[in-house]
Design a protein around this motif. Structure first.
Motif, PDB file in Angstrom:
ATOM      1  N   LEU A  91       0.923  -1.218  -0.110  1.00  0.00           N
ATOM      2  CA  LEU A  91       0.018  -0.009   0.032  1.00  0.00           C
ATOM      3  C   LEU A  91       0.924   1.457   0.003  1.00  0.00           C
ATOM      4  N   LEU A 122     -10.119  -0.274  -8.687  1.00  0.00           N
ATOM      5  CA  LEU A 122     -10.866  -1.042  -7.731  1.00  0.00           C
ATOM      6  C   LEU A 122     -12.151  -0.594  -7.598  1.00  0.00           C
ATOM      7  N   THR A 159     -12.164  -5.791  -9.859  1.00  0.00           N
ATOM      8  CA  THR A 159     -10.925  -5.031 -10.679  1.00  0.00           C
ATOM      9  C   THR A 159     -11.091  -5.573 -12.427  1.00  0.00           C
ATOM     10  N   ALA A 182      -6.760   3.387  -6.537  1.00  0.00           N
ATOM     11  CA  ALA A 182      -8.090   3.397  -5.510  1.00  0.00           C
ATOM     12  C   ALA A 182      -8.199   5.145  -5.144  1.00  0.00           C
ATOM     13  N   LYS A 237     -14.162   3.864  -1.572  1.00  0.00           N
ATOM     14  CA  LYS A 237     -13.067   2.770  -1.877  1.00  0.00           C
ATOM     15  C   LYS A 237     -12.592   2.155  -0.626  1.00  0.00           C
ATOM     16  N   ILE A 259     -10.563  -1.246  -0.252  1.00  0.00           N
ATOM     17  CA  ILE A 259      -8.897  -1.402   0.064  1.00  0.00           C
ATOM     18  C   ILE A 259      -8.637  -2.140   1.242  1.00  0.00           C
ATOM     19  N   GLN A 271      -6.531  -6.324   1.070  1.00  0.00           N
ATOM     20  CA  GLN A 271      -5.416  -6.335   1.894  1.00  0.00           C
ATOM     21  C   GLN A 271      -5.518  -7.624   2.873  1.00  0.00           C
ATOM     22  N   LEU A 326      -0.626  -1.227  -4.450  1.00  0.00           N
ATOM     23  CA  LEU A 326      -2.219  -0.450  -4.410  1.00  0.00           C
ATOM     24  C   LEU A 326      -1.780   1.061  -3.957  1.00  0.00           C
ATOM     25  N   ALA A 361      -3.178   4.934  -3.073  1.00  0.00           N
ATOM     26  CA  ALA A 361      -4.574   5.196  -2.591  1.00  0.00           C
ATOM     27  C   ALA A 361      -4.407   6.441  -2.027  1.00  0.00           C
ATOM     28  N   SER A 410      -9.240   7.509   0.904  1.00  0.00           N
ATOM     29  CA  SER A 410      -9.601   6.222   0.669  1.00  0.00           C
ATOM     30  C   SER A 410      -8.992   5.326   1.504  1.00  0.00           C
ATOM     31  N   ALA A 411      -7.861   5.437   1.981  1.00  0.00           N
ATOM     32  CA  ALA A 411      -7.022   4.642   2.781  1.00  0.00           C
ATOM     33  C   ALA A 411      -7.525   4.292   4.227  1.00  0.00           C
TER      34      ALA A 411
END
Ligand code: 6PG
Length: 233
Positions: free
Chosen positions: A4, A138, A144, A191, A196, A200, A204, A224, A226, A230-231
């Protein structure tokens, strides 16, 4: 394995993603003299495609493909190739890349999938084809490309391209299959947005057919990217 990368905002995420695509292109050109990239559709990658030209010096040996496509005319705003045309190819890249829209995509989906696979097999002698970069989106449900949760397309191990009836309109689509996406030398997933956050987190949490994007990382490395919004915190 999913790695990430959290960017400060959507612009930073777009720039970081463009840099990763450019790195993959440069590595391929240096090692093999040719680069094949598979781009994603949807709304998120538009800014990435707009800034990509300033990251890539020479497009003349770059082949631009799609990871999936909606079965609509190429001039339809819902077409993924239309997105790539509007945001990337319209910037008059000189010399231009080699374009590979899905042939006959506004006709019979099965025939379009077969035609796209034929074109891929003409450029990739080995199975599965190895893209140098696969840029993946995503979906909020964890899809996807056009690989949707618990769809039989997730089981496909021989064909490189299949037609699907997706869960997101436009429903009729063609998509690269998991073996092809996993074989990419660099898989970058982008993403953005609070919508999302669940996906996300789910991506993971290990391979899960209810979260198709998580299956990409089953035997492959995925970065990924982000934005902060969004994270998961
Ligand atoms: C498509 C895309 C799809 C997309 C996700 C995210 O054809 O729809 O390939 O996989 O990347 O649905 O879409 P957004 O970027 O619009 O959220």
């Amino acid at each position: 394995m999913i790695h990430l990368t959290v960017a400060g905002d959507a612009d930073a995420a777009a720039r970081t993603t463009a840099q990763r695509i450019a790195e993959g292109i440069e590595e391929a050109l240096a090692q093999r003299g040719v680069a094949h990239i598979a781009l994603s559709g949807g709304d998120t990658p538009a800014d990435t495609y707009r800034v990509l030209p300033r990251c890539v010096r020479d497009w003349s040996n770059v082949h631009v493909w799609l990871g999936d496509e909606r079965c609509v005319p190429l001039d339809d705003p819902e077409s993924n190739w239309n997105l790539v045309e509007r945001t990337l190819l319209s910037q008059r890249l000189d010399p231009p890349p080699h374009p590979h829209p899905v042939p006959g995509v506004d006709g019979n989906p099965e025939q379009a999938a077969a035609a796209y696979e034929r074109e891929l097999r003409a450029h990739f002698p080995d199975a599965p084809p190895r893209f140098d970069v696969a840029l993946q989106g995503l979906g909020e449900d964890g899809h996807t490309a056009s690989l949707f949760p618990e769809d039989s397309a997730l089981e496909e191990r021989e064909r490189w391209v299949v037609a699907v009836h997706g869960a997101k309109p436009p429903f009729e689509r063609v998509t690269l299959t998991l073996p092809v996406l996993r074989a990419a030398r660099r898989i970058v997933m982008l993403a953005e947005g609070a919508g999302k956050a669940w996906a996300i987190g789910a991506v993971q949490s290990g391979p899960n057919p209810r979260v198709p994007a998580s299956l990409l990382a089953d035997g492959a490395e995925v970065e990924l990217i982000a934005d902060h919004g969004s994270a998961p915190s």
